[in-house]
Motif scaffolding. Sequence first.
Motif, PDB file in Angstrom:
ATOM      1  N   UNK A 159       5.026  -0.030  -0.526  1.00  0.00           N
ATOM      2  CA  UNK A 159       4.673  -0.763  -1.743  1.00  0.00           C
ATOM      3  C   UNK A 159       3.171  -0.677  -2.020  1.00  0.00           C
ATOM      4  N   UNK A 160       2.367  -0.865  -0.963  1.00  0.00           N
ATOM      5  CA  UNK A 160       0.911  -0.740  -1.057  1.00  0.00           C
ATOM      6  C   UNK A 160       0.479   0.467  -0.231  1.00  0.00           C
ATOM      7  N   UNK A 161      -0.290   1.347  -0.847  1.00  0.00           N
ATOM      8  CA  UNK A 161      -0.800   2.517  -0.117  1.00  0.00           C
ATOM      9  C   UNK A 161      -2.279   2.701  -0.469  1.00  0.00           C
ATOM     10  N   UNK A 162      -3.138   2.548   0.519  1.00  0.00           N
ATOM     11  CA  UNK A 162      -4.580   2.661   0.349  1.00  0.00           C
ATOM     12  C   UNK A 162      -5.077   3.834   1.185  1.00  0.00           C
ATOM     13  N   UNK A 163      -5.908   4.670   0.574  1.00  0.00           N
ATOM     14  CA  UNK A 163      -6.456   5.807   1.321  1.00  0.00           C
ATOM     15  C   UNK A 163      -7.930   6.003   0.965  1.00  0.00           C
ATOM     16  N   UNK A 164      -8.759   6.083   2.026  1.00  0.00           N
ATOM     17  CA  UNK A 164     -10.193   6.407   1.897  1.00  0.00           C
ATOM     18  C   UNK A 164     -10.899   5.495   0.890  1.00  0.00           C
ATOM     19  N   UNK A 165     -10.578   4.200   0.925  1.00  0.00           N
ATOM     20  CA  UNK A 165     -11.154   3.249  -0.026  1.00  0.00           C
ATOM     21  C   UNK A 165     -12.611   2.960   0.308  1.00  0.00           C
ATOM     22  N   UNK A 166     -13.456   2.979  -0.716  1.00  0.00           N
ATOM     23  CA  UNK A 166     -14.880   2.684  -0.558  1.00  0.00           C
ATOM     24  C   UNK A 166     -15.285   1.659  -1.613  1.00  0.00           C
ATOM     25  N   UNK A 167     -16.000   0.617  -1.161  1.00  0.00           N
ATOM     26  CA  UNK A 167     -16.507  -0.399  -2.083  1.00  0.00           C
ATOM     27  C   UNK A 167     -17.903  -0.803  -1.655  1.00  0.00           C
ATOM     28  N   UNK A 168     -18.851  -0.736  -2.607  1.00  0.00           N
ATOM     29  CA  UNK A 168     -20.236  -1.103  -2.334  1.00  0.00           C
ATOM     30  C   UNK A 168     -20.671  -2.199  -3.290  1.00  0.00           C
ATOM     31  N   UNK A 172      10.778 -11.662   4.350  1.00  0.00           N
ATOM     32  CA  UNK A 172      12.198 -11.445   4.590  1.00  0.00           C
ATOM     33  C   UNK A 172      12.954 -11.137   3.303  1.00  0.00           C
ATOM     34  N   UNK A 173      12.429 -11.594   2.164  1.00  0.00           N
ATOM     35  CA  UNK A 173      13.049 -11.296   0.872  1.00  0.00           C
ATOM     36  C   UNK A 173      12.598  -9.936   0.330  1.00  0.00           C
ATOM     37  N   UNK A 174      11.757  -9.221   1.089  1.00  0.00           N
ATOM     38  CA  UNK A 174      11.340  -7.889   0.676  1.00  0.00           C
ATOM     39  C   UNK A 174       9.969  -7.820   0.048  1.00  0.00           C
ATOM     40  N   UNK A 175       9.206  -8.910   0.116  1.00  0.00           N
ATOM     41  CA  UNK A 175       7.852  -8.925  -0.439  1.00  0.00           C
ATOM     42  C   UNK A 175       6.888  -8.260   0.542  1.00  0.00           C
ATOM     43  N   UNK A 176       5.937  -7.486   0.018  1.00  0.00           N
ATOM     44  CA  UNK A 176       4.850  -6.947   0.836  1.00  0.00           C
ATOM     45  C   UNK A 176       3.726  -7.983   0.847  1.00  0.00           C
ATOM     46  N   UNK A 177       3.390  -8.483   2.040  1.00  0.00           N
ATOM     47  CA  UNK A 177       2.441  -9.583   2.178  1.00  0.00           C
ATOM     48  C   UNK A 177       1.176  -9.101   2.890  1.00  0.00           C
ATOM     49  N   UNK A 178       0.014  -9.455   2.334  1.00  0.00           N
ATOM     50  CA  UNK A 178      -1.268  -9.178   2.990  1.00  0.00           C
ATOM     51  C   UNK A 178      -1.982 -10.514   3.176  1.00  0.00           C
ATOM     52  N   UNK A 179      -2.308 -10.842   4.420  1.00  0.00           N
ATOM     53  CA  UNK A 179      -3.014 -12.075   4.751  1.00  0.00           C
ATOM     54  C   UNK A 179      -4.379 -11.710   5.304  1.00  0.00           C
ATOM     55  N   UNK A 180      -5.446 -12.193   4.669  1.00  0.00           N
ATOM     56  CA  UNK A 180      -6.779 -11.990   5.235  1.00  0.00           C
ATOM     57  C   UNK A 180      -7.247 -13.317   5.808  1.00  0.00           C
ATOM     58  N   UNK A 181      -7.639 -13.302   7.077  1.00  0.00           N
ATOM     59  CA  UNK A 181      -8.016 -14.540   7.751  1.00  0.00           C
ATOM     60  C   UNK A 181      -8.707 -14.234   9.066  1.00  0.00           C
ATOM     61  N   UNK A 182      -9.652 -15.104   9.422  1.00  0.00           N
ATOM     62  CA  UNK A 182     -10.239 -15.026  10.754  1.00  0.00           C
ATOM     63  C   UNK A 182      -9.505 -15.957  11.717  1.00  0.00           C
TER      64      UNK A 182
END
Length: 210
Positions: free
Chosen positions: A1-10, A181-191
């Motif tokens: 669902x999510x595909x990231x390649x060689x991402x650059x952010x300044x 479990x319902x098929x969602x792609x989840x991204x959690x950012x946390x320390x």
Amino acid sequence: MIHVRDLVKSYPGARSPIISGLSFSVARGEILWVSGPSGSGKSTLLNVLGLLTDADSGSYRIDGVEMLHAKRAARTQVRRSEVSTIFQRGNLFAHLNALDNILVGMPTRSRDDAAAQLGAVGLADKANQLAGLLSGGEQERVAIARAAARCTPILLADEPVAGLDDRNAETVMDLLAKSAQRGVAVVVVSHDDRTAHVASATLSLTGATA
């Protein structure tokens, strides 16, 4: 669902990119936990994934469609229909009660469904409370319920258990796990490593020197 390649952010004035050459994928039903110290680029990455800011270069595809070079109107449509974001400070409408905050952007506009989402985060008794009068932790849980209620295929969460005690943190992570479990792609950012136990994959960011 999510595909990231060689991402650059300044950012202007920085000696090096805050995100440099990052690549990863998240399939439907997976939870990616992105960890790293403050300033490592976690929230920046989430803003890129949520189509709130542009990366400098690389590729970001949602369900096979390239987003980094898409027209503004197309990006806005995808953000509204495909992506839900749980912001660290909730971003609720202070003049609306908790239930009406969940109804905003909810496809079914069902008050019963919205009430069920509030119950899932332990706030059934706060349905009629103005969001501006809720505690910070309660606002965070309403924001999580609102995002889950939108039923989008991608769910992004910025520090979803920040300021929550262990019991409420477990409730929140259980809700994110059920979304996966319902098929969602989840991204959690946390320390906070309390979020790690539900993850199917992890990504550690180190950031750049400002």
